[in-house]
Design an enzyme around this catalytic site. Structure first.
Site, PDB file in Angstrom:
ATOM      1  N   HIS A  98       8.565   1.932  -1.664  1.00  0.00           N
ATOM      2  CA  HIS A  98       8.699   0.495  -1.414  1.00  0.00           C
ATOM      3  C   HIS A  98       9.126  -0.213  -2.682  1.00  0.00           C
ATOM      4  CE1 HIS A  98       4.536   1.523  -2.395  1.00  0.00           C
ATOM      5  NE2 HIS A  98       4.465   0.368  -3.047  1.00  0.00           N
ATOM      6  N   HIS A 100       9.098  -3.634  -4.750  1.00  0.00           N
ATOM      7  CA  HIS A 100       8.422  -4.929  -4.894  1.00  0.00           C
ATOM      8  C   HIS A 100       9.450  -5.966  -5.341  1.00  0.00           C
ATOM      9  CE1 HIS A 100       4.110  -3.534  -4.992  1.00  0.00           C
ATOM     10  NE2 HIS A 100       4.677  -2.399  -5.360  1.00  0.00           N
TER      11      HIS A 100
HETATM   12  P1  AMP Z   1       1.958   0.141  -4.833  1.00  0.00           P
HETATM   13  O1  AMP Z   1       0.805   0.060  -5.784  1.00  0.00           O
HETATM   14  O2  AMP Z   1       3.293   0.044  -5.500  1.00  0.00           O
HETATM   15  O3  AMP Z   1       1.843   1.342  -3.925  1.00  0.00           O
HETATM   16  O4  AMP Z   1       1.881  -1.156  -3.952  1.00  0.00           O
HETATM   17  C1  AMP Z   1       1.364  -1.186  -2.657  1.00  0.00           C
HETATM   18  C2  AMP Z   1       1.410  -2.626  -2.220  1.00  0.00           C
HETATM   19  O5  AMP Z   1       1.227  -2.658  -0.830  1.00  0.00           O
HETATM   20  C3  AMP Z   1       0.344  -3.509  -2.854  1.00  0.00           C
HETATM   21  O6  AMP Z   1       0.971  -4.587  -3.532  1.00  0.00           O
HETATM   22  C4  AMP Z   1      -0.482  -3.965  -1.662  1.00  0.00           C
HETATM   23  O7  AMP Z   1      -0.934  -5.295  -1.791  1.00  0.00           O
HETATM   24  C5  AMP Z   1       0.485  -3.806  -0.512  1.00  0.00           C
HETATM   25  N1  AMP Z   1      -0.108  -3.582   0.787  1.00  0.00           N
HETATM   26  C6  AMP Z   1      -1.057  -2.663   1.095  1.00  0.00           C
HETATM   27  N2  AMP Z   1      -1.343  -2.703   2.407  1.00  0.00           N
HETATM   28  C7  AMP Z   1      -0.522  -3.654   2.938  1.00  0.00           C
HETATM   29  C8  AMP Z   1      -0.337  -4.181   4.259  1.00  0.00           C
HETATM   30  N3  AMP Z   1      -1.028  -3.729   5.295  1.00  0.00           N
HETATM   31  N4  AMP Z   1       0.581  -5.159   4.429  1.00  0.00           N
HETATM   32  C9  AMP Z   1       1.294  -5.625   3.393  1.00  0.00           C
HETATM   33  N5  AMP Z   1       1.162  -5.169   2.135  1.00  0.00           N
HETATM   34  C10 AMP Z   1       0.264  -4.206   1.899  1.00  0.00           C
END
Ligand code: AMP
Length: 139
Positions: A98, A100
């Protein structure tokens, strides 16, 4: 077990989806670092950037390219930090690649991504040459 992001793609859990096409989806981060913090993902599950096939990577970049100005304009941001946490050691928590898109503001004091690192390694010219050659040979 599918990732939480695959569950969003499948509509099994709610999300604020802001863009969707055949291969990619963008939705608001549930725990935003700034208003408008958006995630862009491929619909299919790949863990890391390097796992994404070239055609899907092209689509993913096209969606990032589309969403950056949309996010900036929506929250009147001065800039964005656009980043992947690529692998667990880099802080990736969700094993579904993903991107950001984090809106940035002149006075947000968050600094550049360089601010994540304390001391920088001291590398002499020979070491830099060796590293550059090694990377070049693998590219
Ligand atoms: P990472 O640390 O790069 O894996 O980031 C994962 C991101 O996903 C974090 O910023 C979380 O806040 C976000 N996240 C986790 N669960 C969800 C969800 N159900 N919907 C939207 N964002 C999410």
């Amino acid at each position: 077990m599918s990732t939480i992001f695959s569950q969003i793609v499948e509509g099994e859990i709610p999300a604020r989806i802001v863009y969707e096409d055949e291969t990619t989806v963008a939705f608001l981060d549930a725990n935003p670092l700034a208003p408008g913090h958006t995630l862009v993902i491929p619909k299919d599950e790949y863990e890391r950037v390097n796992d994404v096939p070239a055609d899907v990577a092209t689509d993913l970049y096209a969606t990032i390219h589309r969403m950056v100005p949309a996010v900036e304009d929506a929250v009147d941001a001065d800039a964005t930090t656009v980043a992947f946490n690529n692998g667990e050691a880099a802080g990736q928590e969700v094993p579904h690649v993903h991107c950001h898109i984090v809106p940035r503001f002149e006075d947000d004091d968050a600094g550049p991504i360089h601010a994540m690192f304390g001391q920088r390694p001291e590398l002499d010219d020979d070491e830099l040459d060796e590293i550059a050659d090694d990377i070049e040979s693998r590219a």
